[in-house]
Design an enzyme around this catalytic site. Structure first.
Site, PDB file in Angstrom:
ATOM      1  N   THR A 122       0.868  -1.188   0.000  1.00 14.95           N
ATOM      2  CA  THR A 122       0.000   0.000   0.000  1.00 14.95           C
ATOM      3  C   THR A 122       0.902   1.234   0.000  1.00 14.95           C
ATOM      4  O   THR A 122       1.651   1.454   0.955  1.00 14.95           O
ATOM      5  CB  THR A 122      -0.894  -0.013   1.255  1.00 14.95           C
ATOM      6  N   ARG A 156      -7.507  -9.839   4.214  1.00 10.90           N
ATOM      7  CA  ARG A 156      -7.532  -9.573   5.653  1.00 10.90           C
ATOM      8  C   ARG A 156      -6.717 -10.637   6.364  1.00 10.90           C
ATOM      9  O   ARG A 156      -6.842 -11.822   6.056  1.00 10.90           O
ATOM     10  CB  ARG A 156      -8.971  -9.649   6.190  1.00 10.90           C
ATOM     11  N   PHE A 251     -18.922  -4.400   9.120  1.00 14.23           N
ATOM     12  CA  PHE A 251     -18.145  -3.321   9.764  1.00 14.23           C
ATOM     13  C   PHE A 251     -19.023  -2.375  10.582  1.00 14.23           C
ATOM     14  O   PHE A 251     -18.817  -1.172  10.579  1.00 14.23           O
ATOM     15  CB  PHE A 251     -17.318  -2.558   8.720  1.00 14.23           C
ATOM     16  N   LEU A 252     -20.019  -2.960  11.248  1.00 17.40           N
ATOM     17  CA  LEU A 252     -20.849  -2.155  12.151  1.00 17.40           C
ATOM     18  C   LEU A 252     -20.867  -2.775  13.548  1.00 17.40           C
ATOM     19  O   LEU A 252     -21.881  -2.749  14.228  1.00 17.40           O
ATOM     20  CB  LEU A 252     -22.281  -2.040  11.604  1.00 17.40           C
ATOM     21  N   GLY A 255     -17.071  -1.667  19.450  1.00 19.83           N
ATOM     22  CA  GLY A 255     -16.066  -2.358  20.264  1.00 19.83           C
ATOM     23  C   GLY A 255     -14.995  -1.406  20.738  1.00 19.83           C
ATOM     24  O   GLY A 255     -15.265  -0.236  21.047  1.00 19.83           O
ATOM     25  N   GLY A 259      -7.487  -1.394  14.724  1.00 20.79           N
ATOM     26  CA  GLY A 259      -6.039  -1.339  14.915  1.00 20.79           C
ATOM     27  C   GLY A 259      -5.395  -2.123  13.801  1.00 20.79           C
ATOM     28  O   GLY A 259      -5.952  -2.234  12.709  1.00 20.79           O
ATOM     29  N   CYS A 262      -2.688  -2.088   9.093  1.00 24.27           N
ATOM     30  CA  CYS A 262      -3.129  -1.333   7.911  1.00 24.27           C
ATOM     31  C   CYS A 262      -3.959  -0.089   8.216  1.00 24.27           C
ATOM     32  O   CYS A 262      -3.544   1.016   7.884  1.00 24.27           O
ATOM     33  CB  CYS A 262      -3.905  -2.252   6.984  1.00 24.27           C
ATOM     34  N   LYS A 265      -2.132   3.067   9.902  1.00 28.40           N
ATOM     35  CA  LYS A 265      -1.109   3.740   9.086  1.00 28.40           C
ATOM     36  C   LYS A 265      -1.708   4.278   7.782  1.00 28.40           C
ATOM     37  O   LYS A 265      -1.283   5.320   7.272  1.00 28.40           O
ATOM     38  CB  LYS A 265       0.071   2.810   8.818  1.00 28.40           C
ATOM     39  N   LYS A 322      -6.776  -8.429  16.106  1.00 25.74           N
ATOM     40  CA  LYS A 322      -8.083  -9.024  15.837  1.00 25.74           C
ATOM     41  C   LYS A 322      -7.914 -10.544  15.930  1.00 25.74           C
ATOM     42  O   LYS A 322      -6.776 -11.036  16.005  1.00 25.74           O
ATOM     43  CB  LYS A 322      -8.625  -8.598  14.472  1.00 25.74           C
TER      44      LYS A 322
HETATM   45  N1  LIG Z   1      -1.106  -7.215   6.413  1.00 27.98           N
HETATM   46  C1  LIG Z   1      -2.234  -7.001   5.765  1.00 27.98           C
HETATM   47  O1  LIG Z   1      -3.321  -7.461   6.173  1.00 27.98           O
HETATM   48  C2  LIG Z   1      -2.239  -6.215   4.498  1.00 27.98           C
HETATM   49  C3  LIG Z   1      -3.375  -6.210   3.683  1.00 27.98           C
HETATM   50  C4  LIG Z   1      -3.353  -5.482   2.505  1.00 27.98           C
HETATM   51  C5  LIG Z   1      -2.241  -4.733   2.169  1.00 27.98           C
HETATM   52  N2  LIG Z   1      -1.156  -4.732   2.993  1.00 27.98           N
HETATM   53  C6  LIG Z   1       0.028  -3.962   2.597  1.00 27.98           C
HETATM   54  O2  LIG Z   1       0.983  -4.874   2.079  1.00 27.98           O
HETATM   55  C7  LIG Z   1       2.313  -4.445   2.423  1.00 27.98           C
HETATM   56  C8  LIG Z   1       3.017  -5.560   3.174  1.00 27.98           C
HETATM   57  O3  LIG Z   1       2.343  -5.764   4.389  1.00 27.98           O
HETATM   58  P1  LIG Z   1       2.646  -7.020   5.330  1.00 27.98           P
HETATM   59  O4  LIG Z   1       1.704  -6.937   6.471  1.00 27.98           O
HETATM   60  O5  LIG Z   1       2.707  -8.233   4.495  1.00 27.98           O
HETATM   61  O6  LIG Z   1       4.131  -6.657   5.802  1.00 27.98           O
HETATM   62  P2  LIG Z   1       5.084  -7.509   6.745  1.00 27.98           P
HETATM   63  O7  LIG Z   1       5.741  -6.539   7.632  1.00 27.98           O
HETATM   64  O8  LIG Z   1       4.348  -8.666   7.336  1.00 27.98           O
HETATM   65  O9  LIG Z   1       6.156  -8.131   5.734  1.00 27.98           O
HETATM   66  C9  LIG Z   1       7.040  -7.362   4.986  1.00 27.98           C
HETATM   67  C10 LIG Z   1       8.216  -8.244   4.585  1.00 27.98           C
HETATM   68  O10 LIG Z   1       9.012  -7.522   3.656  1.00 27.98           O
HETATM   69  C11 LIG Z   1      10.376  -7.833   3.918  1.00 27.98           C
HETATM   70  N3  LIG Z   1      11.233  -6.815   3.306  1.00 27.98           N
HETATM   71  C12 LIG Z   1      11.484  -5.553   3.711  1.00 27.98           C
HETATM   72  N4  LIG Z   1      12.311  -4.931   2.864  1.00 27.98           N
HETATM   73  C13 LIG Z   1      12.621  -5.831   1.889  1.00 27.98           C
HETATM   74  C14 LIG Z   1      13.422  -5.785   0.714  1.00 27.98           C
HETATM   75  N5  LIG Z   1      14.080  -4.678   0.376  1.00 27.98           N
HETATM   76  N6  LIG Z   1      13.498  -6.885  -0.068  1.00 27.98           N
HETATM   77  C15 LIG Z   1      12.836  -8.012   0.274  1.00 27.98           C
HETATM   78  N7  LIG Z   1      12.058  -8.107   1.364  1.00 27.98           N
HETATM   79  C16 LIG Z   1      11.936  -7.028   2.162  1.00 27.98           C
HETATM   80  C17 LIG Z   1      10.456  -7.894   5.432  1.00 27.98           C
HETATM   81  O11 LIG Z   1      11.592  -8.581   5.857  1.00 27.98           O
HETATM   82  C18 LIG Z   1       9.134  -8.614   5.746  1.00 27.98           C
HETATM   83  O12 LIG Z   1       9.309 -10.011   5.796  1.00 27.98           O
HETATM   84  C19 LIG Z   1       2.138  -3.159   3.215  1.00 27.98           C
HETATM   85  O13 LIG Z   1       2.250  -2.062   2.358  1.00 27.98           O
HETATM   86  C20 LIG Z   1       0.719  -3.266   3.737  1.00 27.98           C
HETATM   87  O14 LIG Z   1       0.130  -2.016   3.970  1.00 27.98           O
HETATM   88  C21 LIG Z   1      -1.120  -5.463   4.139  1.00 27.98           C
END
Ligand SMILES: NC(=O)c1ccc[n+]([C@@H]2O[C@H](COP(=O)([O-])OP(=O)(O)OC[C@H]3O[C@@H](n4cnc5c(N)ncnc54)[C@H](O)[C@@H]3O)[C@@H](O)[C@H]2O)c1
Length: 437
Positions: A122, A156, A251-252, A255, A259, A262, A265, A322
């Protein structure tokens, strides 16, 4: 079948890579975290996500999925490079793109053949163009042909595999329609609607979606607080609202607020984008303020019910942000625990998956073996995260274990009347209190 490289093996990257492998593609997942890759090679999951380990094992065994820390190896012959690295908040709320930058630099210097770079992280609106500039600048005249496609992820945590495999929609954005269509082909077997738009619009869809979902939760929490002051029941209010097709029921749930990794931030980053462009994101500001307040209200409720928190012991059930995840990033439970500790309480907690991460963030937190341990000698019990296993507890046993009688059901999952009849002082969120004299 395509050759795909996925950069980042967190919640999004590991699920994306595994699911593409399961769809028959040849996938290499890359991470700079050496320990994480070693664990994955040994079949140990670095995160808890239901159903993921089995899928990883199957696809590794089938020879479609492997793991590496080497960019040249991962990029070799790859037609697609999905970026799924973290984009946390900076101090001022702006999205911190340092991991994206490092990943793009590494792609740029290891680029041999033409490739489609797909951004799943994101990222602020305009990042796709910035990625293209980095690749171009680092390669100059010799840049192999490449395209950048934005493909925001909507999965999710807790149901990530299912969400990836059955998305409500796939959003793709690019100035290169042909590249977007090639990415669309990867998803065609899922038979979900695929929307192709421009880069910036795709990036914005992700922020707008998360901000809207956070808004709905803050909205119902505001209604909950009004309900509480007027003697109405927010659960019934939400049910009545949700039957309206224009509103819908999701989403209603009132609670302790939202948090996780996502919403916090992303709402901050969107607010920052708006602020720096002279737009005035008043609604988003209010959405964040209501969410903070919701956590504070929980602390105040406990403080009031116990006649102060100094020297009191609070048991907390659920620590992850969650249910069904081990992720504690910006978890309401942890924020509330910190506030309780600041006010002189001792806190003991239990979570089915998030104990280690919680203890690492809050060393003063005492970890318990199970919900009954958590109630031991507690003056009050707080349900912070609604894991399924907390829905039907033996409250007679809990009562025997507790020192006090106060229960704050922060997710409205228990029957207040039953608990009142058992002798507890029950409080929920946005519920009438017929027992208050
Ligand atoms: N977690 C969610 O539910 C979710 C849902 C939709 C979108 N997103 C978005 O997806 C993105 C990733 O989220 P996440 O929760 O999977 O992150 P995360 O923190 O779980 O994982 C990120 C991974 O990237 C690795 N990393 C960092 N820099 C790197 C590099 N230069 N080369 C290779 N690997 C590298 C880290 O070591 C880590 O393992 C974010 O932008 C987040 O906003 C997350």
């Amino acid at each position: 079948m395509a050759k795909i490289c996925v950069i980042g093996t967190g919640y999004v990257g590991l699920v994306t890579g595994t699911c593409f492998a399961d769809m028959g593609h040849q996938v290499t997942c890359l991470d700079i975290d050496v320990k994480r890759i070693e664990l994955l090679r040994q079949g140990v999951m670095p995160i808890y996500e239901p159903g993921l380990k089995q899928l990883v094992d199957q696809n590794v065994a089938a020879g479609r999925l492997d793991f590496t820390t080497s960019y040249p190896e991962a990029l070799h012959d790859s037609e697609f490079a999905f970026i799924a690295v973290g984009t946390p908040s900076s101090d001022d709320g702006e999205a911190d793109l340092r991991y994206v930058k490092t990943a793009v630099d590494s792609i740029a210097v290891n680029l041999n053949d033409s490739i489609i770079i797909v951004n799943k992280s994101t990222v602020p609106v305009g990042t796709g163009d910035w990625v293209a500039e980095i690749i171009q600048d680092l390669n100059g005249h010799d840049t192999p042909s490449f395209s950048v496609v934005s493909n925001p992820e909507f999965l999710r945590e807790g149901s990530a595999v299912n969400d990836f495999m059955k998305p409500d929609r796939v959003v793709l954005g690019s100035s290169d329609l042909e590249a977007a269509r090639k990415v669309a082909e990867l998803y065609e077997t899922l038979r979900s609607p695929i929307m192709i738009t421009d880069l910036r619009t795709a990036e914005m869809i992700k922020y707008a979606s998360n901000a809207y979902l956070a808004t709905r939760i803050s909205f119902i929490n505001e209604i909950a607080n009004i309900c509480e002051s007027l003697g109405a029941d927010v659960r019934e209010v939400a049910r009545g609202m949700g039957m309206d097709k224009r509103i819908g029921p999701a989403f209603l749930d009132a609670g302790l607020g939202w948090g996780g990794s996502c919403f916090p931030k992303d709402v901050k980053a969107l607010t920052h984008m708006a602020d720096t462009r002279g737009a005035h994101p008043q609604l988003l500001q209010a959405v964040m303020a209501i969410n903070q307040n919701q956590r504070l209200q929980a602390v105040k409720k406990l403080e009031h019910a116990l006649g102060g928190l100094e020297g009191k012991t609070i048991g907390v059930l659920g620590l992850s942000f969650k249910p069904n995840t081990d992720d504690t990033r910006d978890a309401p439970a942890l924020d509330i625990i910190k506030k309780l500790l600041e006010r002189g309480a001792a806190v003991q907690g239990f979570d089915p998956q998030a104990m280690e991460a919680s203890k690492a963030e809050i060393p003063q937190l005492t970890l318990c073996q199970n919900p009954y341990d958590t109630a031991q000698e507690a003056d009050a019990l707080l349900l912070a995260t609604e894991w399924n296993e907390f829905t039907s507890l033996d409250f007679t046993k809990i009562k025997q274990n507790m020192r006090g009688r106060v229960i704050l059901d922060g997710r409205n999952i228990w029957d207040g009347q039953d608990l009142h009849d058992l002798g507890f002082t029950y409080m929920g969120i946005g519920l009438p209190n017929p027992w208050d004299d």
